[in-house]
Design an enzyme around this catalytic site. Sequence first.
Site, PDB file in Angstrom:
ATOM      1  N   PRO A   2       1.087  -1.616   0.166  1.00  0.00           N
ATOM      2  CA  PRO A   2       0.117  -0.100   0.014  1.00  0.00           C
ATOM      3  C   PRO A   2       0.952   1.434   0.019  1.00  0.00           C
ATOM      4  O   PRO A   2       1.936   1.818   1.142  1.00  0.00           O
ATOM      5  CB  PRO A   2      -1.361   0.028   1.210  1.00  0.00           C
ATOM      6  CG  PRO A   2      -0.342  -0.706   1.594  1.00  0.00           C
ATOM      7  CD  PRO A   2       0.556  -2.144   1.018  1.00  0.00           C
ATOM      8  N   GLU A   3       0.850   1.876  -1.103  1.00  0.00           N
ATOM      9  CA  GLU A   3       1.892   3.744  -0.715  1.00  0.00           C
ATOM     10  C   GLU A   3       0.340   4.490  -0.687  1.00  0.00           C
ATOM     11  O   GLU A   3      -0.981   3.703  -0.240  1.00  0.00           O
ATOM     12  CB  GLU A   3       1.677   3.317  -2.589  1.00  0.00           C
ATOM     13  CG  GLU A   3       2.980   1.697  -3.396  1.00  0.00           C
ATOM     14  CD  GLU A   3       3.530   2.477  -4.020  1.00  0.00           C
ATOM     15  OE1 GLU A   3       3.765   3.711  -4.738  1.00  0.00           O
ATOM     16  OE2 GLU A   3       4.078   1.369  -5.366  1.00  0.00           O
ATOM     17  N   LYS A  56       2.419   6.567   3.854  1.00  0.00           N
ATOM     18  CA  LYS A  56       1.931   6.111   4.554  1.00  0.00           C
ATOM     19  C   LYS A  56       1.807   5.097   5.079  1.00  0.00           C
ATOM     20  O   LYS A  56       1.378   3.275   5.551  1.00  0.00           O
ATOM     21  CB  LYS A  56       3.282   4.725   3.671  1.00  0.00           C
ATOM     22  CG  LYS A  56       3.522   4.967   1.953  1.00  0.00           C
ATOM     23  CD  LYS A  56       4.480   3.787   2.075  1.00  0.00           C
ATOM     24  CE  LYS A  56       5.531   4.401   0.624  1.00  0.00           C
ATOM     25  NZ  LYS A  56       5.978   2.913   0.182  1.00  0.00           N
ATOM     26  N   ARG A 134       2.353 -10.806   5.687  1.00  0.00           N
ATOM     27  CA  ARG A 134       4.041 -10.838   6.095  1.00  0.00           C
ATOM     28  C   ARG A 134       4.766  -9.836   7.584  1.00  0.00           C
ATOM     29  O   ARG A 134       5.874 -10.847   7.566  1.00  0.00           O
ATOM     30  CB  ARG A 134       4.576 -10.808   4.767  1.00  0.00           C
ATOM     31  CG  ARG A 134       5.052 -11.437   3.877  1.00  0.00           C
ATOM     32  CD  ARG A 134       5.328 -11.015   2.849  1.00  0.00           C
ATOM     33  NE  ARG A 134       6.721 -10.579   2.106  1.00  0.00           N
ATOM     34  CZ  ARG A 134       7.201  -9.975   1.120  1.00  0.00           C
ATOM     35  NH1 ARG A 134       6.652 -10.137   0.340  1.00  0.00           N
ATOM     36  NH2 ARG A 134       8.516  -9.565   1.213  1.00  0.00           N
ATOM     37  N   ARG A 285      15.627  -1.724  -5.959  1.00  0.00           N
ATOM     38  CA  ARG A 285      14.547  -2.617  -6.009  1.00  0.00           C
ATOM     39  C   ARG A 285      13.885  -2.379  -8.099  1.00  0.00           C
ATOM     40  O   ARG A 285      14.118  -2.519  -8.137  1.00  0.00           O
ATOM     41  CB  ARG A 285      13.416  -0.928  -5.465  1.00  0.00           C
ATOM     42  CG  ARG A 285      13.472  -0.611  -4.810  1.00  0.00           C
ATOM     43  CD  ARG A 285      13.447  -0.765  -3.499  1.00  0.00           C
ATOM     44  NE  ARG A 285      12.285  -1.511  -3.224  1.00  0.00           N
ATOM     45  CZ  ARG A 285      11.892  -3.086  -2.040  1.00  0.00           C
ATOM     46  NH1 ARG A 285      13.054  -2.299  -0.981  1.00  0.00           N
ATOM     47  NH2 ARG A 285      10.842  -3.264  -2.406  1.00  0.00           N
TER      48      ARG A 285
END
Length: 296
Positions: A2-3, A56, A134, A285
Amino acid sequence: MPELPEVETIRSGLDRFVLNKEIKTFIVNDKKLNLNLSSLRKLRGDSFSKIERLGKMLVFSFNNHEAKMLVHLKMTGQLIFCRNNKLKVKSEVEKILLAGGHSGNEDFTVNDLKYVRFQIFFSNGYRLVLNDARRFAYVKIVGPTIFALEKKRFGLEPLSDDFTWKNFSMLIIKHPKRNIKAFLLDQSLIAGIGNIYADETLFASGVNPQKKVGDLSEKQKKLIFQSIKRILKLAVKKRGTTFSDYVDARGLSGGFSRLLRVYGRDGDKCYKCGRVIKKDKIAGRGTHFCSYCQRY
DNA sequence: AAGATTGTTGCTTA
DNA sequence: TTAAGCAACAATCT
């Protein structure tokens, strides 16, 4: 994952359902969260007065306590508002909330909550669940001093009035040697952009992700500045991007997914030039880009 | 079955 | 001082 747009969608969804609702109790299902049970106990009977977003991260304020509850969803965290019982196929929360007019993932039910880490039970029979496969997500209860420190770590809010051309240019001048991909992802410079929107911004701007920000032309800088605002605004309007785990407070997927122009499109044809979209590791990334359209 | 994966922190190296 | 690279965190998927 989620950004900013996803967290903002969760925030506004939650706003409608949890504000000023009496909290009956908190349940910590995962010890790894390291929550202090006695500080949680003190908050029973109180209610949330507002929910804000910092980059975030979500910031919950209480009506009768100075403490704030900070929630960061990291990669796979979900905040789901649902009814406080185990219903079978269709949960009542869907019937009620989908009546709001949104279409989306109709198959989502409370039965899908397989990784419950933390829950807030409200007196009205609903609960807010932190579901996280996670286990990177966190919940913290902090006082004003710690909150002030936390807040300092966040950079410019790209959808606020502070995100001006002047402030953006100043950031670039301060860090001329950084590559633009790392620059966009650095939460202490601009808060809320993650891997998806960084790649989308650079594709829209036609800028190579490896480019040092000090080497960007005026035109490129302007394009990046405008693209950040335009793309994030549109993504908020579309209720975010669902790539793997993200769902909003009602368990619904985001509508920006089908508007992605490069993210997740490696091996496919570039929408602008028809060449193959690449994926390289840049700034640590996975980075999706068109090596032709983004060659400068 | 090894390797990669959305976010962030912290350590090491240049 | 600044930035890049990498491991770690945990679980899942390919």
